[in-house]
Scaffold this motif. Structure first.
Motif, PDB file in Angstrom:
ATOM      1  N   LEU A   1     -63.191  12.171  -6.915  1.00 59.21           N
ATOM      2  CA  LEU A   1     -62.914  11.610  -5.589  1.00 59.21           C
ATOM      3  C   LEU A   1     -63.067  10.088  -5.604  1.00 59.21           C
TER       4      LEU A   1
ATOM      5  N   TYR B   1     -53.660  14.031  -1.425  1.00 58.93           N
ATOM      6  CA  TYR B   1     -54.842  13.276  -0.980  1.00 58.93           C
ATOM      7  C   TYR B   1     -54.528  11.990  -0.227  1.00 58.93           C
TER       8      TYR B   1
ATOM      9  N   ASN C   1     -67.965  17.209   0.058  1.00 56.31           N
ATOM     10  CA  ASN C   1     -66.708  17.593  -0.566  1.00 56.31           C
ATOM     11  C   ASN C   1     -67.061  17.763  -2.034  1.00 56.31           C
TER      12      ASN C   1
ATOM     13  N   ALA D   1     -65.374  18.906  -4.265  1.00 56.69           N
ATOM     14  CA  ALA D   1     -64.160  18.794  -5.097  1.00 56.69           C
ATOM     15  C   ALA D   1     -64.020  20.021  -6.004  1.00 56.69           C
ATOM     16  N   ALA D   2     -63.729  19.829  -7.291  1.00 58.01           N
ATOM     17  CA  ALA D   2     -63.463  20.984  -8.157  1.00 58.01           C
ATOM     18  C   ALA D   2     -64.672  21.917  -8.269  1.00 58.01           C
TER      19      ALA D   2
ATOM     20  N   HIS E   1     -65.109  25.353  -6.402  1.00 59.78           N
ATOM     21  CA  HIS E   1     -64.537  26.618  -6.853  1.00 59.78           C
ATOM     22  C   HIS E   1     -65.308  27.232  -8.030  1.00 59.78           C
TER      23      HIS E   1
ATOM     24  N   HIS F   1     -62.639  19.273   2.837  1.00 58.90           N
ATOM     25  CA  HIS F   1     -61.634  19.072   1.792  1.00 58.90           C
ATOM     26  C   HIS F   1     -60.468  18.300   2.387  1.00 58.90           C
ATOM     27  N   ILE F   2     -59.969  17.375   1.630  1.00 56.81           N
ATOM     28  CA  ILE F   2     -58.851  16.556   2.103  1.00 56.81           C
ATOM     29  C   ILE F   2     -57.575  17.408   2.163  1.00 56.81           C
ATOM     30  N   SER F   3     -57.353  18.186   1.107  1.00 57.95           N
ATOM     31  CA  SER F   3     -56.153  19.027   1.059  1.00 57.95           C
ATOM     32  C   SER F   3     -56.456  20.406   1.641  1.00 57.95           C
TER      33      SER F   3
ATOM     34  N   ILE G   1     -56.940  23.715   0.712  1.00 54.85           N
ATOM     35  CA  ILE G   1     -57.192  24.439  -0.545  1.00 54.85           C
ATOM     36  C   ILE G   1     -56.582  25.852  -0.520  1.00 54.85           C
TER      37      ILE G   1
ATOM     38  N   ARG H   1     -57.974  27.494  -6.469  1.00 55.82           N
ATOM     39  CA  ARG H   1     -58.607  26.629  -5.459  1.00 55.82           C
ATOM     40  C   ARG H   1     -58.851  27.372  -4.149  1.00 55.82           C
TER      41      ARG H   1
END
Ligand code: DQA
Length: 146
Positions: free
Chosen positions: A13, A24, A75, A77-78, A81, A101-103, A105, A112
């Motif tokens: 990030l 993003y 967040n 991030a990866a 998950h 989360h920005i996106s 998922i 994801r």
């Protein structure tokens, strides 16, 4: 000054602005940090905006947050998950917690679409771009007032 919150960002990030802009957006990590700090100031929240690429470091940050912070916005991030360790650390932290989360998922690759932390946080925001960070701050502000 009001409550004290920790904003914890996971791996990659720090490279916002350089990462897939279709997911993003174009905002850089530094600009996002600045935007969040400004929103917190407006709401009279103290914030520490942090980022780490290291799973164990994130666990240690969450562990030590207990003494200092009233809430965590994360967040992961990866690691969202994959990391049972981050999930367990969050479960031990008994104060307010928001996942962001920005996106979206749930609209992305199958790997994801599972979050290991969603059921140990108060709530979450996803798919609303960097604006989700601001919404998470507003939600945290409300949670801490209750
Ligand atoms: C992310 C989504 C994750 O799947 C991904 O690994 C990230 C960012 C998001 O904010 O949309 O690094 O957490």
């Amino acid at each position: 000054m009001g409550s004290n919150i920790l904003f914890l960002n996971g791996p990659n990030l720090n490279l916002l602005g350089q990462r897939e802009q279709s997911q993003y957006g174009s905002i850089t990590y530094e600009d996002l940090k600045k935007k969040c700090e400004e929103k917190c100031k407006e709401l009279d929240l103290k914030v520490e905006f942090t980022q780490s690429n290291v799973e164990g470091e994130m666990v240690s940050i969450i562990q030590s947050a207990n003494e200092k912070f009233d809430g965590i916005i994360i967040n992961a991030a990866a690691f969202t998950h994959t990391s049972i360790a981050i999930r367990d650390a969050l479960e031990i932290f008994k104060k307010k917690k928001i996942e962001v989360h920005i996106s979206n998922i749930f609209k992305r690759e199958e790997f994801r679409q599972k979050s290991l932390i969603s059921d140990v946080v108060n709530g979450g925001i996803f798919g609303l771009g960097s604006e989700g960070y601001i919404l998470a701050i507003i939600a945290m502000h409300k949670l801490l007032k209750k």
